[in-house]
Enzyme design. Structure first.
Site, PDB file in Angstrom:
ATOM      1  N   GLN A  10       0.827  -0.983  -0.087  1.00 35.79           N
ATOM      2  CA  GLN A  10       0.021   0.037  -0.119  1.00 35.79           C
ATOM      3  C   GLN A  10       0.976   1.327  -0.025  1.00 35.79           C
ATOM      4  O   GLN A  10       1.892   1.241   0.521  1.00 35.79           O
ATOM      5  CB  GLN A  10      -0.975   0.084   1.275  1.00 35.79           C
ATOM      6  CG  GLN A  10      -2.156   1.045   1.359  1.00 35.79           C
ATOM      7  CD  GLN A  10      -2.923   0.738   2.354  1.00 35.79           C
ATOM      8  OE1 GLN A  10      -2.828  -0.203   2.793  1.00 35.79           O
ATOM      9  NE2 GLN A  10      -3.712   1.876   3.061  1.00 35.79           N
ATOM     10  N   SER A  88       4.035  -5.997   3.183  1.00 34.15           N
ATOM     11  CA  SER A  88       2.704  -6.203   3.856  1.00 34.15           C
ATOM     12  C   SER A  88       1.478  -6.674   2.810  1.00 34.15           C
ATOM     13  O   SER A  88       1.575  -7.869   2.818  1.00 34.15           O
ATOM     14  CB  SER A  88       2.662  -4.483   4.290  1.00 34.15           C
ATOM     15  OG  SER A  88       1.556  -4.374   4.995  1.00 34.15           O
ATOM     16  N   LEU A  89       0.675  -5.515   2.427  1.00 33.73           N
ATOM     17  CA  LEU A  89      -0.221  -6.255   1.675  1.00 33.73           C
ATOM     18  C   LEU A  89       0.101  -6.772   0.605  1.00 33.73           C
ATOM     19  O   LEU A  89      -0.563  -7.754  -0.144  1.00 33.73           O
ATOM     20  CB  LEU A  89      -1.028  -5.029   1.069  1.00 33.73           C
ATOM     21  CG  LEU A  89      -2.211  -4.828   0.130  1.00 33.73           C
ATOM     22  CD1 LEU A  89      -3.363  -5.955   0.720  1.00 33.73           C
ATOM     23  CD2 LEU A  89      -2.696  -3.859  -0.362  1.00 33.73           C
ATOM     24  N   ARG A 113      -9.239  -7.317   5.075  1.00 39.69           N
ATOM     25  CA  ARG A 113      -8.110  -6.638   5.869  1.00 39.69           C
ATOM     26  C   ARG A 113      -8.297  -5.400   5.632  1.00 39.69           C
ATOM     27  O   ARG A 113      -7.997  -4.634   6.882  1.00 39.69           O
ATOM     28  CB  ARG A 113      -6.801  -7.438   5.169  1.00 39.69           C
ATOM     29  CG  ARG A 113      -5.709  -7.044   5.891  1.00 39.69           C
ATOM     30  CD  ARG A 113      -4.345  -7.248   4.964  1.00 39.69           C
ATOM     31  NE  ARG A 113      -3.207  -7.276   5.611  1.00 39.69           N
ATOM     32  CZ  ARG A 113      -2.491  -6.112   5.357  1.00 39.69           C
ATOM     33  NH1 ARG A 113      -2.814  -5.279   4.505  1.00 39.69           N
ATOM     34  NH2 ARG A 113      -1.259  -6.020   6.099  1.00 39.69           N
ATOM     35  N   HIS A 197       0.985  -1.739  11.250  1.00 44.17           N
ATOM     36  CA  HIS A 197       2.071  -2.837  11.940  1.00 44.17           C
ATOM     37  C   HIS A 197       2.377  -2.211  13.224  1.00 44.17           C
ATOM     38  O   HIS A 197       3.650  -2.104  13.539  1.00 44.17           O
ATOM     39  CB  HIS A 197       3.215  -2.742  11.072  1.00 44.17           C
ATOM     40  CG  HIS A 197       2.876  -3.454   9.382  1.00 44.17           C
ATOM     41  ND1 HIS A 197       2.519  -4.754   9.394  1.00 44.17           N
ATOM     42  CD2 HIS A 197       2.647  -2.880   8.290  1.00 44.17           C
ATOM     43  CE1 HIS A 197       2.070  -5.129   8.256  1.00 44.17           C
ATOM     44  NE2 HIS A 197       2.132  -3.751   7.567  1.00 44.17           N
ATOM     45  N   GLN A 246       1.698 -10.642  11.204  1.00 43.00           N
ATOM     46  CA  GLN A 246       1.917  -9.520  10.170  1.00 43.00           C
ATOM     47  C   GLN A 246       1.545  -8.225  10.323  1.00 43.00           C
ATOM     48  O   GLN A 246       1.921  -7.107  10.252  1.00 43.00           O
ATOM     49  CB  GLN A 246       1.906 -10.139   8.752  1.00 43.00           C
ATOM     50  CG  GLN A 246       2.544  -9.258   7.530  1.00 43.00           C
ATOM     51  CD  GLN A 246       1.598  -8.852   6.502  1.00 43.00           C
ATOM     52  OE1 GLN A 246       0.263  -8.299   7.064  1.00 43.00           O
ATOM     53  NE2 GLN A 246       1.850  -9.025   5.295  1.00 43.00           N
TER      54      GLN A 246
END
Length: 310
Positions: A10, A88-89, A113, A197, A246
């Site tokens: 992202q 991440s994503l 999510r 995060h 995560q």
């Protein structure tokens, strides 16, 4: 030459992304048109009519749809990597490419999510800042000192010399101020809608854990290197557990790239808008004194066609 596909996270999304791919590739069209979301992904990616593309709950399914579409084109043309990873994503796109889910399921997971992370961030005046030029150890001392102002922690270890901190805005700003006093070259505030995060995402992790109970996870057909560990899944670990961790803990991108380099990967193909990940690769390889790497970015139709024909 061993190859890794790296999927963007992202932040690199932009209006118009994928429009040329939709025009030129049937496989891309099938993914976009078959997406299961509460809004029109095609319109959001190509036109962003209400300026919502940068909002987490829209960004995440759009990014995974884009990545899944490119993966479908590559699969059709016999382009397979030796390893997969994502930021991440982007890890959801990597798992889709590994065969853990089909594109439709991956997009719907990303949508869930995004919604869960949006809800978890409600009521928090959040901040995230990229800190340049400090080691993780030195930055951690700055973070610890700033905790008197609120919650702040290291979120992403992107590459040598670039680490992201996040949490409550006042505490993040204080940590950045202390970092500059201690030799940081630059501190760049990031345009984000939540403290991603960090421990503020615990509720999102809990929501994902419950949601995963009803989702089928197939075995990886291609090895995936995970964010939370910077290596492949261990024998006692599950993908579900790693994805829950995560969302609420730091991303180890430096360690992920180091792992791939140690495994002999020398060609890195970044899939998604932007060139951030290949930039991280170059800096990490330079730190390890590895010069024989090849970095390729696949965002436009022209770039994808060139890679297929190569």
């Amino acid at each position: 030459m061993k190859t890794a596909f790296l999927y963007a996270g992202q932040g690199s999304q932009h209006k118009g992304m994928g429009e040329d791919l939709y025009r030129d590739f049937e496989e891309f069209r099938e993914v976009i048109d078959g997406a299961d979301a509460s809004f029109d992904i095609k319109q959001m990616c190509f036109e962003d009519p209400d300026g919502k593309l940068s909002k987490t709950k829209y960004t995440q399914p759009c990014m995974v749809a884009f990545a899944s579409g490119v993966t479908a084109i590559l699969n059709k043309n016999g382009k397979k990597p030796d390893y997969l990873a994502g930021l991440s994503l982007g890890e959801y796109s990597a798992l889709q490419a590994a065969g853990v889910w089909d594109s439709k399921k991956a997009i719907s997971l990303a949508a869930f999510r995004g919604e869960a992370m949006t809800k978890a961030a409600e009521g928090v005046e959040a901040g995230m800042t990229a800190v340049m030029g400090l080691s993780e150890e030195a930055l951690q001392k700055c973070v610890d000192e700033a905790k008197s102002e609120g919650v702040v922690s290291i979120c992403n270890d992107n590459c040598p010399g670039q680490i992201v901190i996040g949490g409550e805005k006042k505490a993040v700003e204080k940590a950045a101020e202390i970092a500059k006093e201690n030799g940081a070259k630059r501190c760049i505030p990031l345009n984000v809608s939540g403290p991603f995060h960090t421990k503020f995402m615990s509720a999102a992790g809990d929501a994902l854990k419950d949601y995963f109970n009803d989702i089928e996870f197939s075995e990886e057909k291609i090895p995936v290197v995970f964010n939370v560990s910077g290596k492949e899944k261990g024998e006692t670990e599950t993908t579900q557990e790693l994805l829950v961790k995560q969302v609420q803990s730091g991303v180890k991108m430096t360690q992920t790239i180091e792992y791939l380099l140690d495994k002999g990967v020398r060609r890195f193909v970044e899939i998604g808008p932007g060139k951030a990940l290949t930039g991280f690769v170059k800096k990490t390889a330079k730190e390890k004194e590895i010069s024989d790497i090849e970095c390729i970015t696949l965002e436009t139709s022209e770039e994808v066609k060139s890679y297929i024909e190569k």
